[in-house]
Scaffold this motif. Structure first.
Motif, PDB file in Angstrom:
ATOM      1  N   GLY A 123       0.798  -1.214   0.000  1.00  0.00           N
ATOM      2  CA  GLY A 123       0.000   0.000   0.000  1.00  0.00           C
ATOM      3  C   GLY A 123       0.831   1.264   0.000  1.00  0.00           C
ATOM      4  N   GLY A 124       0.168   2.373  -0.241  1.00  0.00           N
ATOM      5  CA  GLY A 124       0.831   3.659  -0.311  1.00  0.00           C
ATOM      6  C   GLY A 124       1.459   4.085   1.001  1.00  0.00           C
ATOM      7  N   ARG A 125       0.893   3.634   2.107  1.00  0.00           N
ATOM      8  CA  ARG A 125       1.447   3.992   3.415  1.00  0.00           C
ATOM      9  C   ARG A 125       2.437   2.958   3.923  1.00  0.00           C
ATOM     10  N   GLY A 126       2.713   1.946   3.136  1.00  0.00           N
ATOM     11  CA  GLY A 126       3.698   0.932   3.510  1.00  0.00           C
ATOM     12  C   GLY A 126       3.338   0.165   4.763  1.00  0.00           C
ATOM     13  N   GLN A 127       2.130  -0.371   4.794  1.00  0.00           N
ATOM     14  CA  GLN A 127       1.701  -1.142   5.951  1.00  0.00           C
ATOM     15  C   GLN A 127       2.317  -2.540   5.905  1.00  0.00           C
ATOM     16  N   TRP A 128       2.786  -2.992   7.044  1.00  0.00           N
ATOM     17  CA  TRP A 128       3.418  -4.301   7.145  1.00  0.00           C
ATOM     18  C   TRP A 128       2.365  -5.392   7.214  1.00  0.00           C
TER      19      TRP A 128
END
Length: 75
Positions: free
Chosen positions: A37-42
């Motif tokens: 995702g754009g927010r770099g969710q782990w």
């Protein structure tokens, strides 16, 4: 049906540890994870979590063999 990917908070709940401990495990490479995702969710794949748990069982068994419990002398 269980989800294929888990949030770090889900992993923390499964392992009964804190979210920050799981974050450190992921950032250090100890526990494989992906950023999406754009927010770099782990996210941690459930199969990778199960592999991690099995690896920890093996490491613990090895440690126990190398460090036998020694009876303490009475006080």
């Amino acid at each position: 049906m269980q989800p294929r990917f888990l949030q770090l908070s889900d992993v923390a709940a499964e392992l009964n540890v804190s979210d920050s401990q799981v974050y450190h495990m992921v950032r250090s490479g100890e526990l494989p994870a992906i950023k999406i995702g754009g927010r770099g969710q782990w996210r941690v794949e459930r199969a990778r979590l199960e592999e991690y748990i099995q690896r920890k069982y093996a490491e613990t068994a090895e440690w126990v063999q190398e460090n036998p419990l020694v009876d303490r002398e009475p006080d």
